[in-house]
Scaffold this active site. Structure first.
Site, short mmCIF file in Angstrom:
data_model
loop_
_atom_site.label_atom_id
_atom_site.label_comp_id
_atom_site.label_asym_id
_atom_site.label_seq_id
_atom_site.Cartn_x
_atom_site.Cartn_y
_atom_site.Cartn_z
N HIS A 185 0.81 -1.21 0.00
CA HIS A 185 0.00 0.00 0.00
C HIS A 185 0.85 1.27 0.00
O HIS A 185 0.33 2.36 -0.24
CB HIS A 185 -1.00 0.00 1.16
CG HIS A 185 -0.43 0.22 2.51
ND1 HIS A 185 -0.18 -0.79 3.40
CD2 HIS A 185 -0.06 1.36 3.16
CE1 HIS A 185 0.29 -0.29 4.53
NE2 HIS A 185 0.38 1.02 4.41
N ASP A 236 0.11 -7.63 1.32
CA ASP A 236 0.55 -6.25 1.52
C ASP A 236 2.07 -6.14 1.55
O ASP A 236 2.65 -5.44 2.39
CB ASP A 236 -0.06 -5.65 2.79
CG ASP A 236 0.02 -4.12 2.80
OD1 ASP A 236 0.21 -3.53 1.73
OD2 ASP A 236 -0.10 -3.53 3.89
N SER A 249 4.72 2.63 7.71
CA SER A 249 4.42 1.48 6.85
C SER A 249 5.66 1.01 6.10
O SER A 249 6.36 1.80 5.46
CB SER A 249 3.36 1.86 5.82
OG SER A 249 2.09 1.89 6.39
#
Length: 468
Positions: free
Chosen positions: A202, A236, A314
C-alpha cells in the site's frame, strides 16, 4: 576578599530524621500567568475537533474519507498507516521539500528562552546560589556543584536500544511515490546488498500507475529512483529495486520465536520524519488484520505491538533486541467511532511476520508475483454462531466447496462449521483466512469440523492459488 555567607542549599532534600532549618521568606509570586506557562506550539491536539476524529488525509486504499479496513464489529477496525499527502489540520503536506518536521530556528525558541529566563530569576531570588563568584583577580570560581561525568558519545551496549538503533538505522529507508493521486510516503528496509528494498504494497501501489515515480531516500541523505519488482495486495508486501550495490541488508529473524512481552523497536519515517525510533513490547500474536478494498484485501496474521506506529511507518522494520527484523510495520488500530480513515498511534500497531515477508519477497523477486495457500471453500460472512460456517449457497460463479479442492477431498461439505484450526479456536472468517494464509502451499492443517451435532478432526493439505 571574603565571600558572603552562603544560605542553605534549597535543592537539598529534607531529612526525615531532624526538622528542616527555617528558610527565609520568599517574595510573593507576581499576579498573572506564570513565566513557565508559555504556550507550547506542540500542546494543541493534532487530531482535529473534540470528537477525536483524526485529521489525516485521503485513504491509501479507497476514496478520500473512507475507512480502508473491513474489520468485524467485535474488535476495533484496523487501518493502514501509510501516509498520503494533504493534512487539513495544522501539519503541512508531506513532501521531502517541506517535510512535516517542527520548524528549526537559529538560537533559542520562545519556550526555551522563557524557561531559561525563569531559571535566571530563581537564581537571583535565592541569593545567587547558582551564580558563580568572582575572585579578586576577576576569574570565575567554581560554584561547588559536582561536574557531570560523561561516558563518551555513542558508548552504548550493543543490546541497548541505542546500540540496536545505531546498527539498524543505516539500513532503513524512506520511500516517496509521486503520482496522479498525489504524493504518498512510507518506509522500507534493505533486503539485499544488490539493491532490493522491502516495503508494503500500500506504500507503492500508486507507483504502479502510468506516469508515477518512486524514489528511495537512504539514511546518508542520498536518493535513488526505484522500480517495482513485484507486489501483492494479498499479503501487503512489495519489493523495489534501486541501481546501487554494497548496501547493508537487515537480518530477517524467525518470527516463530517471538513471544508476547518481548521488547521490540520500530524504525521508520512517521509523518515524514526519517530515522524515527520508537520502542515497546510484543503485546499479542496471531492477531487477524484485514486491510484493503473488497476487490483487493490483505489478510495478515499480525504481530501486535504497543511501540508507537504512525502514518509513514508502513514498510519499516520491527526489530527484536538483537536487531533482527521480526515484522514489517503495516497497520494501526482506529478507535471505534472515529470518522477519518487515518489516525495516529493509540498503542495498537500491527506488523506482518518476518517469516511471511521472507517467503513472499522471495517469490516476488523470482517471479514478480506471489501465491498463497487455499482450502477451497466459500465462507458465510453473515453467520453469527460458534465457529465459521461454509456457505450453503453458491455466490456468483463460486461454489460453497470447490470441486476436487483440498476441502472437498477432505470431506468438508456446504453448511459445515469449522470451529478450530490446528487446535486454535476460530470465531470469525478473517481468523480462519489469516491462519491459512500464514501457512505455505503444501502444508497440512487439522480442522475441527462440525456437521449437525457431530464434530470430527479433518486433515487438509493446502493448495496454491493461481498466480495473477
Amino acid at each position: 576578599m571574603t565571600s558572603p555567607e552562603q544560605p542553605a542549599n534549597p535543592f537539598a532534600p529534607p531529612s526525615f530524621a531532624t526538622p528542616a532549618p527555617a528558610q527565609p521568606a520568599r517574595p510573593a509570586a507576581p499576579a498573572g500567568p506564570s513565566p513557565y506557562a508559555a504556550p507550547s506550539p506542540y500542546a494543541a491536539p493534532v487530531y482535529g475537533p473534540a470528537t477525536g476524529a483524526p485529521a489525516f488525509g485521503a485513504s491509501p486504499y479507497g476514496a478520500p474519507g473512507t475507512a480502508p479496513f473491513r474489520a468485524p464489529s467485535s474488535r476495533p477496525p484496523q487501518q493502514p498507516d501509510a501516509w498520503r499527502g494533504g493534512f487539513p489540520g495544522p501539519l503541512p503536506e508531506p513532501h521531502r521539500d517541506a517535510p512535516a518536521r517542527p520548524e528549526r530556528r537559529r538560537g533559542l525558541s520562545f519556550g526555551w528562552a522563557a524557561g531559561l529566563a525563569a531559571l535566571a530569576l530563581v537564581a537571583g531570588a535565592t541569593g545567587g546560589i547558582l551564580a558563580p563568584r568572582l575572585l579578586d583577580d576577576g576569574q570565575v570560581a567554581d560554584a561547588g556543584l559536582p561536574a557531570a561525568v560523561g561516558t563518551g558519545a555513542g558508548d552504548r551496549a550493543p543490546e541497548s536500544v541505542a546500540g540496536v538503533a545505531a546498527t539498524v538505522l543505516p539500513s532503513v529507508v524512506s520511500i516517496e511515490v509521486v503520482g496522479a493521486e498525489g504524493t504518498s510516503t512510507g518506509s522500507g528496509l534493505v533486503l539485499r546488498q544488490d539493491g532490493y528494498i522491502l516495503t508494503n504494497n500500500h506504500v507503492v501501489e500508486s507507483g504502479a500507475t502510468a506516469g508515477a515515480t518512486t524514489s528511495v531516500l537512504f539514511a546518508d541523505g542520498s536518493e535513488e529512483p526505484a522500480s517495482i519488482v513485484g507486489r501483492t495486495p494479498e499479503y501487503d508486501i512489495a519489493v523495489l529495486k534501486v541501481e546501487r550495490s554494497g548496501l547493508v541488508p537487515l537480518v530477517l529473524g524467525d518470527s516463530d520465536d517471538v513471544l508476547v512481552g518481548d521488547p521490540v523497536i520500530a524504525i521508520g519515517a512517521p509523518l515524514g520524519l526519517e530515522g524515527t525510533v520508537t520502542t515497546g513490547i510484543v503485546s499479542a500474536l496471531n492477531r487477524p488484520v484485514s486491510a484493503g478494498s473488497e476487490q483487493e484485501t490483505a489478510f495478515i496474521n499480525a504481530i501486535q505491538t504497543d511501540a508507537a506506529i504512525n502514518p509513514g511507518n508502513s514498510g519499516g522494520p520491527l526489530v527484536n533486541a538483537a536487531g533482527e527484523v521480526v515484522g514489517i510495520n503495516s497497520a494501526i488500530a482506529q478507535p471505534p467511532g472515529a470518522l477519518s480513515s487515518a489516525g495516529g498511534s493509540i498503542g495498537l500497531g500491527f506488523a506482518i511476520t518476518s517469516n511471511q515477508a521472507r517467503r513472499t519477497a522471495e517469490q516476488l523477486i523470482e517471479t514478480g508475483a506471489a501465491t498463497y495457500p487455499i482450502i477451497g471453500v466459500l465462507l458465510d460472512q453473515a453467520y453469527t454462531g460458534e465457529g465459521v460456517q461454509v456457505a450453503t449457497e453458491q455466490r456468483g460463479d463460486t461454489p460453497p466447496v470447490t470441486p476436487r479442492g483440498p476441502a472437498d477431498r477432505a470431506g468438508i461439505r456446504r453448511g459445515d462449521v469449522i470451529v478450530a484450526i490446528d487446535g486454535r479456536p476460530v470465531t470469525e472468517p478473517d481468523e480462519l483466512i489469516v491462519a491459512i494464509r500464514a501457512k505455505t502451499p503444501g502444508d497440512t492443517i487439522v480442522l475441527r469440523v462440525r456437521t449437525g451435532s457431530e464434530e470430527r478432526d479433518v486433515r487438509v493439505v493446502l493448495d496454491e492459488s493461481a498466480p495473477e
